[in-house]
Write a protein that holds these residues in place. Sequence first.
Motif, short mmCIF file in Angstrom:
data_model
loop_
_atom_site.label_atom_id
_atom_site.label_comp_id
_atom_site.label_asym_id
_atom_site.label_seq_id
_atom_site.Cartn_x
_atom_site.Cartn_y
_atom_site.Cartn_z
N VAL A 43 -4.87 10.64 -8.19
CA VAL A 43 -5.46 9.32 -8.39
C VAL A 43 -5.75 9.06 -9.87
O VAL A 43 -5.45 7.98 -10.38
N ILE A 72 0.55 4.29 -2.67
CA ILE A 72 0.38 5.70 -2.31
C ILE A 72 1.50 6.54 -2.92
O ILE A 72 1.26 7.64 -3.44
N VAL A 129 -6.69 1.44 0.90
CA VAL A 129 -6.04 2.64 1.44
C VAL A 129 -7.08 3.50 2.14
O VAL A 129 -6.89 3.93 3.28
N ARG A 130 -8.19 3.76 1.46
CA ARG A 130 -9.25 4.59 2.05
C ARG A 130 -9.86 3.91 3.27
O ARG A 130 -10.25 4.59 4.22
N ASN A 186 -6.01 9.25 3.11
CA ASN A 186 -6.29 9.92 1.85
C ASN A 186 -5.05 9.71 0.98
O ASN A 186 -3.96 10.15 1.35
N PRO A 187 -5.19 9.05 -0.16
CA PRO A 187 -4.01 8.73 -0.97
C PRO A 187 -3.38 9.94 -1.67
O PRO A 187 -2.30 9.81 -2.23
N ILE A 202 0.76 7.19 -6.54
CA ILE A 202 -0.25 8.24 -6.71
C ILE A 202 0.41 9.61 -6.56
O ILE A 202 0.16 10.52 -7.34
N ASP A 203 1.27 9.73 -5.54
CA ASP A 203 1.98 10.98 -5.32
C ASP A 203 2.87 11.32 -6.52
O ASP A 203 2.88 12.45 -7.01
N LEU A 236 -7.10 1.07 -3.92
CA LEU A 236 -7.56 2.39 -3.48
C LEU A 236 -8.55 2.25 -2.33
O LEU A 236 -8.48 2.99 -1.34
N LEU A 271 0.82 -1.21 0.00
CA LEU A 271 0.00 0.00 0.00
C LEU A 271 0.86 1.26 0.00
O LEU A 271 0.49 2.27 -0.61
N ARG A 272 2.01 1.21 0.68
CA ARG A 272 2.92 2.37 0.66
C ARG A 272 3.39 2.66 -0.76
O ARG A 272 3.44 3.81 -1.18
N SER A 303 -1.29 13.06 -1.63
CA SER A 303 -0.27 13.60 -0.73
C SER A 303 -0.32 15.12 -0.68
O SER A 303 -0.73 15.77 -1.63
#
Length: 96
Positions: A15, A6, A45-46, A51-52, A9-10, A42, A2-3, A54
């Motif tokens: 997203v 994320i 994470v949520r 909140n994905p 996404i950053d 997603l 998951l890291r 950053s």
Amino acid sequence: MLRTFIKQIDKEGGVWKAKEKFVEGYVGEERNKELKKFSDLLNKVRGKGVNPVSLQDEYGLVKLKNLKPQINDRISDLEMQLGQLDISINSVCEVR
């Protein structure tokens, strides 16, 4: 896992862009499978309350408060006020 998700996404800047990158090169049913995989990640994470998206370093923010409880409370208050208004209107108006 998951890291990494994320961070991707950053890196992509949001997203929507990350999803497009995630399914890049896939077509048809394979694309649909990858879209489902992205959606599942997603949701995980949520589901953890993260909140994905950053926060940018230049804002100087480390964390934002989750406003959902306050929003829900305000909605409940407004619904109650609306119900009271309906009772008031019915007491002064004839309803057919």
